[in-house]
Design an enzyme around this catalytic site. Structure first.
Site, PDB file in Angstrom:
ATOM      1  N   TYR A  82      39.051  43.605  40.118  1.00  0.00           N
ATOM      2  CA  TYR A  82      40.380  43.142  40.451  1.00  0.00           C
ATOM      3  C   TYR A  82      41.456  44.028  41.083  1.00  0.00           C
ATOM      4  CZ  TYR A  82      39.034  38.096  39.920  1.00  0.00           C
ATOM      5  OH  TYR A  82      38.237  37.023  39.938  1.00  0.00           O
ATOM      6  N   ARG A  85      40.648  44.915  44.289  1.00  0.00           N
ATOM      7  CA  ARG A  85      41.196  43.631  45.342  1.00  0.00           C
ATOM      8  C   ARG A  85      42.587  43.942  45.405  1.00  0.00           C
ATOM      9  NH1 ARG A  85      38.910  37.837  43.841  1.00  0.00           N
ATOM     10  NH2 ARG A  85      39.706  37.451  45.980  1.00  0.00           N
ATOM     11  N   ASP A 119      46.651  35.426  47.117  1.00  0.00           N
ATOM     12  CA  ASP A 119      47.211  36.656  47.655  1.00  0.00           C
ATOM     13  C   ASP A 119      48.845  36.674  47.818  1.00  0.00           C
ATOM     14  OD1 ASP A 119      47.486  35.141  49.762  1.00  0.00           O
ATOM     15  OD2 ASP A 119      45.488  35.578  50.706  1.00  0.00           O
ATOM     16  N   HIS A 134      44.827  28.390  42.353  1.00  0.00           N
ATOM     17  CA  HIS A 134      43.879  29.415  41.617  1.00  0.00           C
ATOM     18  C   HIS A 134      44.612  30.614  41.062  1.00  0.00           C
ATOM     19  CE1 HIS A 134      40.121  27.683  43.873  1.00  0.00           C
ATOM     20  NE2 HIS A 134      40.580  26.928  42.992  1.00  0.00           N
ATOM     21  N   CYS A 142      47.813  37.193  29.428  1.00  0.00           N
ATOM     22  CA  CYS A 142      46.947  37.679  27.862  1.00  0.00           C
ATOM     23  C   CYS A 142      45.720  36.834  28.125  1.00  0.00           C
ATOM     24  CB  CYS A 142      47.789  37.252  26.828  1.00  0.00           C
ATOM     25  SG  CYS A 142      46.911  37.541  25.252  1.00  0.00           S
ATOM     26  N   GLY A 204      40.885  26.375  56.975  1.00  0.00           N
ATOM     27  CA  GLY A 204      40.355  27.718  56.343  1.00  0.00           C
ATOM     28  C   GLY A 204      39.724  27.590  55.057  1.00  0.00           C
TER      29      GLY A 204
END
Ligand code: OAD
Length: 263
Positions: A82, A85, A119, A134, A142, A204
């Site tokens: 992550y 990313r 994003d 999401h 946490c 998309g």
């Protein structure tokens, strides 16, 4: 009204095909939902998940990187992935598709982006009515208490991760992993918006991942008109009321410009 294709003011090289009645339906809409997926950010340089060559899940196994079990097994591997990313997202900017959706928010009386993307590019482009299904990769939470923790409040751990200042559990990105339920508020709002909208634009997204994949069907059953915008066929294509085949960065600005002229 004839079923002529709309071409006025539209780039002739694009596959922009919205019939006059379909455009009228969109123009007369009071409530519009734009359901977006990774394809919307593809032209910003962010890889999608399921494209055969470039999709993240063609290179990485989501079960090793994007599940609570993977994090419990190997928190550092998941955290580092992550972080990679996050680094990838750092210099990414919204593209013309994101900006067109922000424009549409000003055109329609009620316009909401329901996104599966983590994003933050819709917000950066100026959209304000956004439901993030999401989560968002810019936040940490946490892993035990499921509450958002600011990095500045967190305790650095020797292994490069961070720990919750309250309970000492590892922090994890505030994103939804496979096998997890979606944030309750976001999910409730998304379903409510889908049930009340006049038009749902599915943009998309491969329309494969639940529960987001059900939103177009729920909207359609409640009477909404469904328009898919995607260069490729998806499981939604057959049942969508209209399909605009093309990249969102090309189709959406043309659609926004057309709506501005007509509304
Ligand atoms: P996918 O990678 O499954 O699908 C991306 C879709 O975008 C495909 O249908 C492509 O054809 C399309 N596409 C590619 N380039 C495009 C462009 N320039 N313009 C418009 N469309 C384009 O991504 P999602 O549907 O977002 O979940 O995937 C849903 C969820 O699966 C993600 O949120 C993620 C993933 O696992 C989690 O991580 C929980």
């Amino acid at each position: 009204m004839t079923n002529e294709q709309i071409t006025e003011g539209v780039d002739p090289s694009s596959n922009f095909q919205l019939s006059t009645p379909d455009l009228q339906r969109l123009i007369s809409s009071k409530r519009v939902v734009a359901l977006t997926g990774a394809g919307v950010s593809a032209e910003s340089g962010i890889p999608t998940f399921r494209d055969a060559q470039t999709g993240l899940w063609s290179k990485y196994d989501p079960m090793q990187l994007a599940t609570p079990e993977a994090f419990a097994r190997n928190p550092k591997l998941v955290w580092d992935w992550y972080q990679w990313r996050r680094d990838l997202f750092r210099d990414k900017k919204p593209n013309a598709g994101h900006y067109a959706l922000a424009e549409m928010e000003k055109i329609f009386p009620h316009f909401v982006v329901v996104t599966q993307n983590i994003d933050g590019l819709h917000r950066m482009a100026g959209s304000t009515a956004i439901v993030e299904l999401h989560g968002n990769i810019s936040r940490d939470k946490c892993s035990r208490e499921n509450v958002v923790i600011e990095r500045a409040q967190a305790k650095a751990s020797a292994d490069g991760l961070f720990k919750c200042p309250r309970c000492g559990a590892y922090l994890r990105p505030d994103v939804v992993w496979f096998g997890e339920t979606l944030p309750r508020d976001a999910l409730d709002r998304a379903f409510q918006e889908a049930m009340q909208c006049d038009v749902l634009l599915s943009i998309g997204t491969s329309a494969l991942v639940e529960p987001a994949a059900s939103l177009p069907r729920i909207a359609q059953e409640a009477g909404a008109f469904i328009i898919e915008i995607n260069p490729d066929e998806t499981p939604l294509s057959q049942s969508a009321d209209a399909v605009l085949r093309g990249k969102s960065g090309g189709v959406l600005p043309q659609l926004a410009a057309l709506l501005k002229r007509k509304m």
